[in-house]
Design an enzyme around this catalytic site. Sequence first.
Site, PDB file in Angstrom:
ATOM      1  N   GLN A 120       2.116  -6.076   5.583  1.00 41.73           N
ATOM      2  CA  GLN A 120       2.340  -5.757   4.175  1.00 41.73           C
ATOM      3  C   GLN A 120       3.772  -6.124   3.829  1.00 41.73           C
ATOM      4  O   GLN A 120       4.585  -6.297   4.732  1.00 41.73           O
ATOM      5  CB  GLN A 120       2.075  -4.292   3.904  1.00 41.73           C
ATOM      6  CG  GLN A 120       0.646  -3.880   4.216  1.00 41.73           C
ATOM      7  CD  GLN A 120       0.282  -2.465   3.721  1.00 41.73           C
ATOM      8  OE1 GLN A 120       1.051  -1.792   3.060  1.00 41.73           O
ATOM      9  NE2 GLN A 120      -0.911  -2.035   4.107  1.00 41.73           N
ATOM     10  N   GLU A 175      -6.175  -9.155   3.727  1.00 38.69           N
ATOM     11  CA  GLU A 175      -5.324  -8.470   4.710  1.00 38.69           C
ATOM     12  C   GLU A 175      -5.283  -9.332   5.960  1.00 38.69           C
ATOM     13  O   GLU A 175      -6.327  -9.663   6.521  1.00 38.69           O
ATOM     14  CB  GLU A 175      -5.861  -7.079   5.058  1.00 38.69           C
ATOM     15  CG  GLU A 175      -5.711  -6.089   3.925  1.00 38.69           C
ATOM     16  CD  GLU A 175      -6.095  -4.658   4.308  1.00 38.69           C
ATOM     17  OE1 GLU A 175      -6.027  -4.310   5.502  1.00 38.69           O
ATOM     18  OE2 GLU A 175      -6.463  -3.902   3.392  1.00 38.69           O
ATOM     19  N   GLU A 181       0.843  -1.202   0.000  1.00 37.50           N
ATOM     20  CA  GLU A 181       0.000   0.000   0.000  1.00 37.50           C
ATOM     21  C   GLU A 181       0.876   1.249   0.000  1.00 37.50           C
ATOM     22  O   GLU A 181       2.029   1.216   0.441  1.00 37.50           O
ATOM     23  CB  GLU A 181      -0.886  -0.036   1.269  1.00 37.50           C
ATOM     24  CG  GLU A 181      -1.843   1.141   1.373  1.00 37.50           C
ATOM     25  CD  GLU A 181      -2.926   0.939   2.441  1.00 37.50           C
ATOM     26  OE1 GLU A 181      -2.823  -0.007   3.240  1.00 37.50           O
ATOM     27  OE2 GLU A 181      -3.879   1.745   2.440  1.00 37.50           O
ATOM     28  N   TYR A 238      -6.734  -9.153  11.451  1.00 37.33           N
ATOM     29  CA  TYR A 238      -5.394  -8.892  11.984  1.00 37.33           C
ATOM     30  C   TYR A 238      -5.235  -9.561  13.342  1.00 37.33           C
ATOM     31  O   TYR A 238      -6.210  -9.672  14.099  1.00 37.33           O
ATOM     32  CB  TYR A 238      -5.163  -7.390  12.132  1.00 37.33           C
ATOM     33  CG  TYR A 238      -4.904  -6.727  10.792  1.00 37.33           C
ATOM     34  CD1 TYR A 238      -3.634  -6.743  10.226  1.00 37.33           C
ATOM     35  CD2 TYR A 238      -5.931  -6.106  10.082  1.00 37.33           C
ATOM     36  CE1 TYR A 238      -3.386  -6.139   8.994  1.00 37.33           C
ATOM     37  CE2 TYR A 238      -5.695  -5.508   8.843  1.00 37.33           C
ATOM     38  CZ  TYR A 238      -4.417  -5.532   8.311  1.00 37.33           C
ATOM     39  OH  TYR A 238      -4.166  -4.958   7.101  1.00 37.33           O
ATOM     40  N   ASN A 260     -12.383  -1.383  -0.853  1.00 36.93           N
ATOM     41  CA  ASN A 260     -11.716  -1.969   0.316  1.00 36.93           C
ATOM     42  C   ASN A 260     -12.428  -1.518   1.590  1.00 36.93           C
ATOM     43  O   ASN A 260     -12.798  -0.348   1.716  1.00 36.93           O
ATOM     44  CB  ASN A 260     -10.260  -1.470   0.364  1.00 36.93           C
ATOM     45  CG  ASN A 260      -9.549  -1.823   1.659  1.00 36.93           C
ATOM     46  OD1 ASN A 260      -9.185  -2.971   1.877  1.00 36.93           O
ATOM     47  ND2 ASN A 260      -9.358  -0.848   2.537  1.00 36.93           N
ATOM     48  N   GLU A 261     -12.617  -2.437   2.494  1.00 37.59           N
ATOM     49  CA  GLU A 261     -13.218  -2.117   3.803  1.00 37.59           C
ATOM     50  C   GLU A 261     -14.348  -1.089   3.648  1.00 37.59           C
ATOM     51  O   GLU A 261     -14.340  -0.015   4.257  1.00 37.59           O
ATOM     52  CB  GLU A 261     -12.157  -1.656   4.808  1.00 37.59           C
ATOM     53  CG  GLU A 261     -11.168  -2.760   5.103  1.00 37.59           C
ATOM     54  CD  GLU A 261     -10.268  -2.553   6.337  1.00 37.59           C
ATOM     55  OE1 GLU A 261     -10.256  -1.439   6.899  1.00 37.59           O
ATOM     56  OE2 GLU A 261      -9.590  -3.511   6.716  1.00 37.59           O
TER      57      GLU A 261
END
Length: 510
Positions: free
Chosen positions: A357, A308, A30, A252, A177-178
């Site tokens: 990432q 992610e 990103e 996460y 995204n999200e």
Amino acid sequence: MSPNTPLRAVIDLDVLGPVISRHIYGHFAEHLGRCIYGGFWVGEDSSIPNEGGIRRDVVEALRKLQIPNLRWPGGCFADEYHWRDGIGPREQRPRMVNSHWGDIVEDNSFGTHEFMALCELLGADPYVSGNVGSGTVREMSEWVEYLTRAGDSPMASLRRQNGRDEPWKVPFWGIGNEAWGCGGNMRAEAYADLARQYSTYVRDHGENKVYRIAAGASDTDYAWTEALMKALCIGCGPFPQNIYQAISVHHYTVTGPWEDKGDAVKFDNDQYYSTMLKAQEIDQILQGHSNVMDVYDPHKKVGLVLDEWGTWWNAEPGTNPGFLYQQNTLRDALVASVHFDAFHRHAERLVMTNIAQTVNVLQAMILTDEESGALVLTPTYHVYAMNTGHHDARALDVDFVGALPERDVDGTSIPLLSASASAKDDTALVSLSNLDAEQPATLLLDLRGRAVAGWTAQLLSAPSLNTHNTAGDPVAVQPVDFTAVKDHPSGLELELPPHSYVTVSLNLEV
Ligand code: AHR
């Protein structure tokens, strides 16, 4: 079973499960902190050896992982990125504010052509995340045309003016995204309608067939997945190939409250075990989303994409908190190995994952020193390297017989051994994590169904769980040959050191 019989892991080498797509080993880059700028991209005038501005050492290291795909440009950044700002002569590109990540000015020097050049150097498939939150259908549609259309068209001509004649191949496309958060704060049903609409205009140009991925849920938000599955309306007519083919999810490993996620390097055993509890939750989360998808799509035509995942600690002291730069220890490596075991078990539905990432951000493969530019491979990098044999292999079940070592963590009992296996051609790869911080584990690999002609094994461990690699000591954690393996009438007996990751590669008799 006698009390002296070691714990057995039974593997039927001839009972082949689903293919573990190599895309499960995918990556994410990103415009965030020093991932793109200073990580991948140093510019053509840099003293750091580069290929058209892209760091050569980073590319070489990632090529060794055979990285199958790279997701870009975000993340949250994707929903404020306007691709036309990132094409044409660099000195004329407009600037913008990267409001999510450090509130800094982005000069757009790394744009579409630079990303596609990076993918070509890596030999990785591009996974482009389009802008739904602040973009338009037309903008997304034209980006696909710009990238993938041959012949004469307005966007193909614009691409040619910018120096690229042939279209690129772009197999993966993210529809925002999200969307429940930084991607527009939408409600699931509202986003599902937009996902249908945007996907319609992400066209297949010529030979380029796009796999469209709708922006999915956070963690255990199964209602979000359900809304997206309902919106696909499978069974209402022919399978809707022109809408989205997959749904993503983000998870996460965060131990502790969001405001204080803990230090990446300074932690005690209790904090370590809490991290392992969190990491193991991925299995249940993937199962939960798969269960919902099964109701609407029992034949598993729609893919699940974990685009992610990874550890998220407090940013390293002294660094910009908006840059999400963190160190990476043996603990992070074990978080990765536990995730991969779960990914292999869910290979039938899970078609892709992207760790967050690749360079200098969150659970990175590579850290680059800001001053000297030195490159450091992290313990997580080594787990990816040790697992390349699982790419596109067929999953094998690993069944434990005997009492698995366990530990009570915050009222939940967690297993302290994690394992998975796969087979491809005449080799099989077995992955084993001993999560016990202090005790070794004796394990018998009970190998059935095919004769084993030979083996090699590798070990990733270190004196302590917080051991990590730095520019001053880049090899504090690195794989070594593993020799604590004995032949046994049923297979192999191993003595796994405490806090260790081991892979055993088996040569199978033809
Ligand atoms: O990976 C960092 C950020 O985490 C991404 O931009 C966003 O999608 C997620 O919240």
